[in-house]
Design an enzyme around this catalytic site. Structure first.
Site, PDB file in Angstrom:
ATOM      1  N   PHE A  59      -8.261 -44.148 -14.373  1.00 19.08           N
ATOM      2  CA  PHE A  59      -9.504 -43.407 -14.161  1.00 19.08           C
ATOM      3  C   PHE A  59      -9.731 -42.337 -15.216  1.00 19.08           C
ATOM      4  CE2 PHE A  59      -6.653 -40.340 -12.333  1.00 19.08           C
ATOM      5  CZ  PHE A  59      -7.313 -39.126 -12.336  1.00 19.08           C
ATOM      6  N   LYS A  60      -8.673 -41.952 -15.909  1.00 20.89           N
ATOM      7  CA  LYS A  60      -8.797 -40.909 -16.923  1.00 20.89           C
ATOM      8  C   LYS A  60      -9.707 -41.330 -18.076  1.00 20.89           C
ATOM      9  CE  LYS A  60      -5.653 -38.431 -14.727  1.00 20.89           C
ATOM     10  NZ  LYS A  60      -4.374 -38.018 -15.254  1.00 20.89           N
ATOM     11  N   ASP A  61      -9.980 -42.640 -18.194  1.00 18.50           N
ATOM     12  CA  ASP A  61     -10.866 -43.108 -19.259  1.00 18.50           C
ATOM     13  C   ASP A  61     -12.264 -42.502 -19.158  1.00 18.50           C
ATOM     14  OD1 ASP A  61      -9.171 -44.842 -20.767  1.00 18.50           O
ATOM     15  OD2 ASP A  61      -9.313 -46.343 -19.183  1.00 18.50           O
TER      16      ASP A  61
ATOM     17  N   ALA B  69     -11.876 -38.888 -20.610  1.00 19.51           N
ATOM     18  CA  ALA B  69     -11.430 -38.845 -21.997  1.00 19.51           C
ATOM     19  C   ALA B  69     -12.488 -39.387 -22.952  1.00 19.51           C
ATOM     20  CB  ALA B  69     -10.130 -39.632 -22.146  1.00 19.51           C
TER      21      ALA B  69
ATOM     22  N   THR C 194      -3.130 -39.594 -18.269  1.00 21.33           N
ATOM     23  CA  THR C 194      -4.035 -38.817 -19.118  1.00 21.33           C
ATOM     24  C   THR C 194      -3.782 -39.083 -20.589  1.00 21.33           C
ATOM     25  OG1 THR C 194      -4.334 -37.034 -17.513  1.00 21.33           O
ATOM     26  CG2 THR C 194      -4.694 -36.484 -19.806  1.00 21.33           C
TER      27      THR C 194
END
Length: 435
Positions: free
Chosen positions: A106-108, A111, A139
């Site tokens: 989900f960090k995409d 970021a 992350t």
């Protein structure tokens, strides 16, 4: 829209300054000076909009004139170019899959949005931008791929030695170019403390143009609100209107984004935070005493956080009203053994292969429904693809995992990382020496 520090509401900075400075000098976190309220018509008819159209409406409401509308649409269309589908396990339970981006986590969302915002604000003549990030697993990979090859940037990722999975480590350490990795002989909290100390070092900040890619950066928080609205749009298209979100929680940025979405007008009945044995927040919700402790290594390593940075943002959203916060957020804690039971149950009952973080969210969602039965959609967040955790998943179950495109290419690449003790002087020396 301007942004203030959670430690000083009289401090006001532009969105651009909040993005590049990341951490106010008073060590607070940036928040929008007011929470924008979305048009009720938009919420009522949200199922008629695409994911990118929804994302634009939210980002534009928060950022305002900080980025012109046409430029913001371009950033969103480039950054959010993958889906976050809602997968129903039964008529009342669904999983929101947030792992369809390039790093399978989900960090995409944060970021990729942040890297493009920074690229938008940067000028060719500017000093090189040094992006520092501490990671407990996901992350780092998302930031590495989000910033890889972005002109005018250099990323330094700190990760705890022996506490990330092999796939996670490969994503952190095999990129080269403008991505550097430091393998820290300590915990995620140690990595995070080193990064925060760097931001508050006047001498270092005179030499380098530092910014953060952790969830302390407001540009990471904003795009994480997008998929809560998108999940609600998918529910509405199924004729469902009442929802409880369950979020696997470590540094509490993800659930913090959900609570920001709620404050902006998203109709949510309740939030549930599922944690591993790093239970600082669950203990706080039970006792009212916030007592951080050293982080403990678990199967759900991205949640191994003993002192969650984003908790101050959540308290700020509720103006430190403990009773209101407790009325909106519940929390449940699980051991590794219980997490394994959750992964097995998801596979045996639904043929759904889940990572440990997702299993914790599932267990917490089931616990909440048992305690508070009712007619509502229970949506729990799947924050990482199971391919990232082969060591944590039963080998017979893991055989059912379909590798996403590109995952097999990670194997065999040389590891590009340097060792670092938990020593700020050594970290500072590395940054200056390798400038």
């Amino acid at each position: 829209m301007q942004f203030y520090s959670t430690n000083n509401k009289d401090l006001r900075v532009s969105f651009q300054e909040a993005v590049f400075n990341s951490l106010p000098q008073d060590k607070g976190l940036y928040m929008p000076e007011s929470i924008p309220q979305l048009d009720p018509y938009f919420i009522k008819n949200i199922q008629q909009y695409s994911f990118q159209e929804i994302a634009f409406q939210i980002a534009n409401a928060i950022i305002g004139k900080g980025i012109p509308a046409d430029d913001l649409k371009k950033i969103i269309n480039e950054a959010i170019n993958f889906d976050a589908p809602l997968v129903f396990l039964n008529s009342e339970t669904a999983v929101l899959e947030l792992f369809h981006g390039p790093s399978y986590a989900f960090k995409d969302f944060g970021a990729r949005f942040m890297s493009r915002v920074m690229g938008y604000f940067s000028n060719k003549g500017d000093q090189l931008l040094d992006v520092l990030v501490a990671t407990s697993g996901d992350t780092g990979g998302a930031v590495a791929l989000g910033f890889l090859g972005v002109e005018g940037t250099r990323v330094t990722i700190l990760y705890p030695k022996g506490k990330v999975s092999k796939v996670q480590e490969d994503q952190l350490t095999t990129n080269g170019q403008n991505i550097r990795a430091l393998e820290v002989d300590g915990t995620f909290d140690d990595c995070q403390a080193l990064v925060k100390q760097a931001f508050n070092d006047p001498e270092l900040n005179q030499k380098l143009r530092l910014t953060s890619a952790n969830s302390i950066n407001i540009a990471r928080l904003i795009p994480q609100t997008f998929y809560y609205f998108w999940a609600y749009a998918q529910l509405k298209s199924q004729g469902l209107n009442e929802v409880v979100f369950t979020v696997p929680s470590g540094n509490f940025g993800n659930i913090g984004a959900g609570l920001l979405a709620y404050k902006m007008g998203l109709p949510v009945s309740h939030f549930v935070a599922g944690t591993n044995v790093n239970d600082t927040v669950p203990r706080f919700l039970n006792s009212g005493a916030y007592e951080p402790k050293a982080s403990i290594q678990t199967l759900a390593n991205a949640m191994d956080v003993g002192n969650p940075s984003n908790w101050v943002r959540i308290q700020d959203l509720f103006e430190n009203n403990f009773e209101e916060l407790k009325g909106m957020v519940s929390s449940y804690t699980y051991t590794d053994e219980e997490t394994k039971v959750g992964m097995d149950e998801l596979f045996n009952k639904y043929k759904y292969v889940a990572c440990p973080h997702t299993a914790i969210a599932y267990l917490a969602s089931e616990a909440y429904r048992k305690e508070y039965p009712g007619e509502y959609a229970s949506v729990f967040l799947s924050t990482a693809h199971p391919c990232k955790f082969p060591e944590a998943i039963d080998s017979d179950v893991y055989k059912q995992v379909k590798l996403p495109v590109g995952a097999e290419n990670l194997h065999g690449k040389p590891k590009l990382a340097e060792d670092l003790e938990v020593d700020y002087a050594a970290f500072k020396d590395y940054l200056i020496r390798n400038n």
